[in-house]
Design an enzyme around this catalytic site. Structure first.
Site, PDB file in Angstrom:
ATOM      1  N   HIS A  13      78.337 149.958   6.803  1.00  0.00           N
ATOM      2  CA  HIS A  13      79.243 150.788   7.629  1.00  0.00           C
ATOM      3  C   HIS A  13      79.372 151.794   8.901  1.00  0.00           C
ATOM      4  CE1 HIS A  13      81.629 148.512   4.938  1.00  0.00           C
ATOM      5  NE2 HIS A  13      81.380 149.130   3.423  1.00  0.00           N
ATOM      6  N   ASP A  35      77.549 141.634   2.357  1.00  0.00           N
ATOM      7  CA  ASP A  35      77.673 141.820   1.388  1.00  0.00           C
ATOM      8  C   ASP A  35      79.431 141.917   1.313  1.00  0.00           C
ATOM      9  OD1 ASP A  35      77.046 145.146   0.674  1.00  0.00           O
ATOM     10  OD2 ASP A  35      79.730 144.658   0.695  1.00  0.00           O
ATOM     11  N   HIS A  92      82.483 143.331   1.735  1.00  0.00           N
ATOM     12  CA  HIS A  92      83.080 144.499   2.101  1.00  0.00           C
ATOM     13  C   HIS A  92      82.281 143.903   3.998  1.00  0.00           C
ATOM     14  CE1 HIS A  92      82.590 147.108  -1.380  1.00  0.00           C
ATOM     15  NE2 HIS A  92      83.942 147.607  -1.071  1.00  0.00           N
ATOM     16  N   ASP A 125      77.261 143.372  -4.314  1.00  0.00           N
ATOM     17  CA  ASP A 125      78.475 142.908  -4.725  1.00  0.00           C
ATOM     18  C   ASP A 125      79.695 142.323  -4.151  1.00  0.00           C
ATOM     19  OD1 ASP A 125      78.428 143.672  -1.723  1.00  0.00           O
ATOM     20  OD2 ASP A 125      79.541 145.839  -2.093  1.00  0.00           O
TER      21      ASP A 125
HETATM   22 ZN   LIG Z   1      79.596 146.557   0.120  1.00  0.00          ZN
END
Ligand SMILES: [Zn+2]
Length: 343
Positions: A158, A193, A195, A282
Site C-alpha cells: 500500500h 493479497d 487487498h 489474508d
Molecule cells: Zn492485505
C-alpha cells in the site's frame, strides 16, 4: 529456497488502527513473524539474514523527502508537548502539488494516506530491515537462484513513492522488482493479497517495463476503496500494463483459480524475464479481515499454478496475512505448491 528475514523486523509494534472511527489494536503485529517462520521452518527453508544495503535500492522507488520524513519524523514528533506515543495524521492536503510543509504534523498528513500506518520509535528500523530482506531475496535471484522468499514485515504494497498507508511504509515488492530491473529488462508483479496493491500500482502506473497484476476483494466496498478497479489500466506508456481483478466478497478457491488463470495469461503474454509475487495470505477464509474465501489447500493450488505457468526467476515477498491459527500453514501450503509446480 531461502527465507530472508532479520530480527529488527520484530520491533515495530503499532498500537492504533481506526475501524469505523473506533480505535482498535493494530492487527499488523510482530507475532505474525513467528507464525510465518514456523511455516517456513515446516518446509525446511534456510533462514538467512539480509545484508545492509543502505538506502540506494530503496531510493530508486521512494522520494528523498519521504525517506527523510520516515527516518526522522518520530524524534521531531516527540518534541511536541503532549504528543501521542505514535504519529497518526489529523489533516490531509486536498492538493499535493503545492508547497512542501515544514511542520511534522503537516508532513504526517502529507505522507500518510490513512490512519492505518502509525509511526512509532521503531518503525523506521523495522521497515528498513523489511526492505533489506526484499532486496536480499532479489539479489539471491540476480545471483542465479531460481527463487527466494522474503519474510517482509511490516508489509509494503500500500506504500506509494511518498506515501505510507494500510500498515505499509516502504514498498518491498516494488523495491525488489526495481532491483531486478538491474539485470532483467522486463519484470511482472503478481499481487495475490486480499487487498489491492495500490502503492505498487501507482509506482509503476506510467511504465511498460514492469507489468502489475492484482487479484483482490472488490474495492467498491472494501479497502483501499479508491484504487483496484478493473478500469485502471495504466497511463501513457504504461497503458495496458496494469491489470486488476476485483473479486466478489467471499470468493472461494475454484472461482479464485479461474481469475488467477486469466492473470497468468496476461503475464505469459508479457513474457517477463523475472516475476515478483506479492504474497498476501489474508485472502484466507479465516483471516480476521474476512474478505475472500481461499482455503489452506487453495494456497497450495495458487502457488503451483503460478510456478507452472512462469518457470523463470521468481522473488516471493510477504505482504498481508493476519494472526489466525493457520497463518504458518498457509505459507507452507503456498510454498509447497510453488515447489511442486517448479519441478
Ligand atoms: Zn492485505
Amino acid at each position: 529456497m531461502k527465507c530472508v528475514f532479520s530480527a529488527p523486523q520484530h520491533k515495530h509494534y503499532p498500537e492504533s488502527f481506526l475501524v469505523n472511527g473506533v480505535r482498535e489494536q493494530n492487527p499488523e503485529m510482530p507475532g505474525r513473524i513467528d507464525k510465518l517462520l514456523e511455516g517456513a521452518g515446516d518446509l525446511g527453508l534456510d533462514i538467512v539474514t539480509p545484508k545492509d544495503y543502505g538506502l540506494g535500492p530503496i531510493a530508486r522507488v521512494h522520494t528523498p523527502e519521504y525517506l527523510e520524513f520516515l527516518q526522522h519524523a518520530y524524534k521531531r514528533w516527540k518534541r511536541i508537548p503532549g504528543a501521542a506515543a505514535e504519529i497518526t495524521p489529523n489533516i490531509h492536503p486536498t492538493n499535493r502539488d503545492g508547497v512542501y510543509p515544514a511542520s511534522v504534523v503537516a508532513q504526517a498528513g502529507y505522507h500518510m494516506a490513512d490512519a492505518g500506518a502509525p509511526i512509532t520509535g521503531e518503525t523506521w528500523e523495522s521497515a528498513l530491515n523489511s526492505a533489506w530482506s526484499a532486496i536480499h531475496a532479489s539479489e539471491l535471484v540476480l545471483d542465479g537462484e531460481k527463487s527466494a522468499y522474503a519474510l517482509c514485515r511490516p508489509p509494503g504494497h500500500h506504500a506509494g513513492s511518498d506515501l505510507a498507508g494500510g500498515f505499509c511504509y516502504l514498498n518491498n515488492t516494488a523495491i525488489a522488482a526495481q532491483n531486478l530491473r538491474r539485470k532483467y529488462d522486463s519484470v511482472a508483479i503478481l499481487d495475490v493479497d486480499l487487498h489491492h496493491g495500490n502503492g505498487t500500482q501507482d509506482i509503476f502506473y506510467r511504465r511498460d517495463d514492469v507489468l502489475t497484476v492484482s487479484l483482490h476483494a472488490d474495492p467498491v466496498r472494501f479497502y483501499p476503496f479508491f484504487w483496484g478497479h478493473a478500469a485502471e489500466r495504466g497511463e501513457g506508456p504504461g497503458l495496458g500494463y496494469n491489470l486488476n481483478f476485483p473479486l466478489p466478497r467471499g470468493t472461494r478457491d475454484d472461482d479464485y483459480l479461474v481469475a488467477l488463470d486469466k492473470a497468468l495469461n496476461r503475464i505469459y503474454a508479457f513474457a517477463p524475464q523475472a516475476l515478483v509475487i506479492a504474497l498476501g495470505l489474508d485472502a484466507f477464509e479465516n483471516d480476521p479481515f474476512a474478505g475472500l474465501g481461499v482455503s489452506t489447500e487453495g494456497f497450495g493450488k495458487i502457488g503451483k499454478a503460478i510456478a507452472e505457468r512462469f518457470p523463470g526467476p521468481t522473488v516471493i515477498i510477504q505482504e498481508g496475512g493476519y494472526l489466525c491459527e493457520e497463518l504458518g500453514e498457509n505459507l507452507a501450503s503456498f510454498l509447497r505448491g510453488f515447489r511442486e509446480g517448479s519441478k
